[in-house]
Design a protein around this motif. Structure first.
Motif, PDB file in Angstrom:
ATOM      1  N   THR A   1       0.048  -4.772 -12.865  1.00  0.00           N
ATOM      2  CA  THR A   1       1.026  -4.867 -11.788  1.00  0.00           C
ATOM      3  C   THR A   1       0.804  -3.847 -10.681  1.00  0.00           C
ATOM      4  OG1 THR A   1       2.545  -3.397 -12.958  1.00  0.00           O
ATOM      5  CG2 THR A   1       2.798  -5.765 -13.328  1.00  0.00           C
ATOM      6  N   MET A   2       0.048  -2.801 -10.958  1.00  0.00           N
ATOM      7  CA  MET A   2      -0.241  -1.788  -9.953  1.00  0.00           C
ATOM      8  C   MET A   2      -1.575  -1.133 -10.275  1.00  0.00           C
ATOM      9  SD  MET A   2       1.837   1.612  -8.569  1.00  0.00           S
ATOM     10  CE  MET A   2       3.046   1.415  -9.790  1.00  0.00           C
ATOM     11  N   VAL A   3      -2.328  -0.825  -9.223  1.00  0.00           N
ATOM     12  CA  VAL A   3      -3.586  -0.108  -9.369  1.00  0.00           C
ATOM     13  C   VAL A   3      -3.474   1.175  -8.560  1.00  0.00           C
ATOM     14  CG1 VAL A   3      -6.067  -0.144  -8.912  1.00  0.00           C
ATOM     15  CG2 VAL A   3      -4.923  -2.219  -9.686  1.00  0.00           C
ATOM     16  N   SER A   4      -3.815   2.299  -9.191  1.00  0.00           N
ATOM     17  CA  SER A   4      -3.782   3.579  -8.483  1.00  0.00           C
ATOM     18  C   SER A   4      -5.193   4.137  -8.349  1.00  0.00           C
ATOM     19  CB  SER A   4      -2.889   4.587  -9.202  1.00  0.00           C
ATOM     20  OG  SER A   4      -3.379   4.866 -10.485  1.00  0.00           O
ATOM     21  N   VAL A   5      -5.454   4.700  -7.172  1.00  0.00           N
ATOM     22  CA  VAL A   5      -6.739   5.320  -6.863  1.00  0.00           C
ATOM     23  C   VAL A   5      -6.435   6.786  -6.557  1.00  0.00           C
ATOM     24  CG1 VAL A   5      -8.716   5.315  -5.291  1.00  0.00           C
ATOM     25  CG2 VAL A   5      -7.656   3.147  -5.970  1.00  0.00           C
ATOM     26  N   THR A   6      -6.868   7.675  -7.451  1.00  0.00           N
ATOM     27  CA  THR A   6      -6.604   9.104  -7.308  1.00  0.00           C
ATOM     28  C   THR A   6      -7.886   9.818  -6.922  1.00  0.00           C
ATOM     29  OG1 THR A   6      -4.910   8.940  -9.018  1.00  0.00           O
ATOM     30  CG2 THR A   6      -5.701  11.149  -8.474  1.00  0.00           C
ATOM     31  N   ILE A   7      -7.867  10.429  -5.742  1.00  0.00           N
ATOM     32  CA  ILE A   7      -9.050  11.132  -5.249  1.00  0.00           C
ATOM     33  C   ILE A   7      -9.283  12.368  -6.101  1.00  0.00           C
ATOM     34  CG2 ILE A   7     -10.121  12.261  -3.257  1.00  0.00           C
ATOM     35  CD1 ILE A   7      -9.534   9.221  -2.898  1.00  0.00           C
TER      36      ILE A   7
ATOM     37  N   PHE B   1       0.869  -1.173   0.000  1.00  0.00           N
ATOM     38  CA  PHE B   1       0.000   0.000   0.000  1.00  0.00           C
ATOM     39  C   PHE B   1       0.904   1.220   0.000  1.00  0.00           C
ATOM     40  CE2 PHE B   1      -2.029   3.352   2.549  1.00  0.00           C
ATOM     41  CZ  PHE B   1      -3.138   3.596   1.772  1.00  0.00           C
ATOM     42  N   MET B   2       0.740   2.079  -1.017  1.00  0.00           N
ATOM     43  CA  MET B   2       1.570   3.273  -1.151  1.00  0.00           C
ATOM     44  C   MET B   2       0.678   4.506  -1.086  1.00  0.00           C
ATOM     45  SD  MET B   2       3.841   1.593  -4.164  1.00  0.00           S
ATOM     46  CE  MET B   2       2.411   0.730  -4.771  1.00  0.00           C
ATOM     47  N   PRO B   3       0.617   5.163   0.095  1.00  0.00           N
ATOM     48  CA  PRO B   3      -0.237   6.345   0.222  1.00  0.00           C
ATOM     49  C   PRO B   3       0.313   7.519  -0.571  1.00  0.00           C
ATOM     50  CG  PRO B   3       1.053   6.036   2.215  1.00  0.00           C
ATOM     51  CD  PRO B   3       1.337   4.856   1.311  1.00  0.00           C
ATOM     52  N   ASP B   4      -0.583   8.395  -0.973  1.00  0.00           N
ATOM     53  CA  ASP B   4      -0.214   9.602  -1.709  1.00  0.00           C
ATOM     54  C   ASP B   4      -1.008  10.770  -1.127  1.00  0.00           C
ATOM     55  OD1 ASP B   4       1.059  11.188  -3.563  1.00  0.00           O
ATOM     56  OD2 ASP B   4       0.336  10.117  -5.312  1.00  0.00           O
ATOM     57  N   ASP B   5      -0.820  11.930  -1.664  1.00  0.00           N
ATOM     58  CA  ASP B   5      -1.468  13.136  -1.154  1.00  0.00           C
ATOM     59  C   ASP B   5      -2.992  13.056  -1.241  1.00  0.00           C
ATOM     60  OD1 ASP B   5       1.013  14.259  -0.682  1.00  0.00           O
ATOM     61  OD2 ASP B   5       1.081  15.296  -2.609  1.00  0.00           O
ATOM     62  N   GLY B   6      -3.647  13.635  -0.265  1.00  0.00           N
ATOM     63  CA  GLY B   6      -5.097  13.797  -0.304  1.00  0.00           C
ATOM     64  C   GLY B   6      -5.894  12.516  -0.204  1.00  0.00           C
ATOM     65  N   GLY B   7      -5.284  11.432   0.288  1.00  0.00           N
ATOM     66  CA  GLY B   7      -5.996  10.166   0.410  1.00  0.00           C
ATOM     67  C   GLY B   7      -5.842   9.246  -0.792  1.00  0.00           C
TER      68      GLY B   7
END
Length: 116
Positions: free
Chosen positions: A67-73, A45-51
């Motif tokens: 290989t990776m899924v990103s969830v951008t708020i 789990f790789m946290p990023d800005d703003g959740g």
């Protein structure tokens, strides 16, 4: 002057803790997608800005070819989800909304991503 020096010392001492917060850490993940083999297991789990965050599987080659899924708020409770393939292609999965019954999950029209 002593207060400024103490504040600087506090910031310097806290820096490793703050940097560790943003580092990847193991989590339990569920990634379900239309036509994908369901993934239930450990992930980074790789946290990023703003959740926002990204996840990548641990111990397996990927979520099928992803290989990776990103969830951008994008706004509160709404995110844009993308998958990165082994070939380096970023595929747009689409919009997801945070689940009202399980806030660890993001639900799209044909996918679900949960991180615990």
């Amino acid at each position: 002057m002593k207060r400024i020096a103490a504040l600087i010392a506090l910031i310097v001492m806290a820096q490793p803790i703050l940097l560790q917060e943003a580092a990847a850490r193991p989590a339990k993940c569920v990634v379900l997608g239309n036509g994908m083999t369901p993934y239930r297991g450990t992930c980074n789990f790789m946290p990023d800005d703003g959740g926002s965050f990204a996840v990548e599987p641990i111990g397996k080659s990927g979520f099928d070819s992803v290989t990776m899924v990103s969830v951008t708020i994008m706004s509160p409770g709404v995110a844009q989800v993308r998958g990165l393939t082994r070939d380096g292609i970023s595929s747009l999965w689409g919009e997801a909304k945070r689940s009202k019954t399980d806030p660890a999950c993001w639900l799209g029209s044909d996918f679900k991503i949960c991180v615990y």
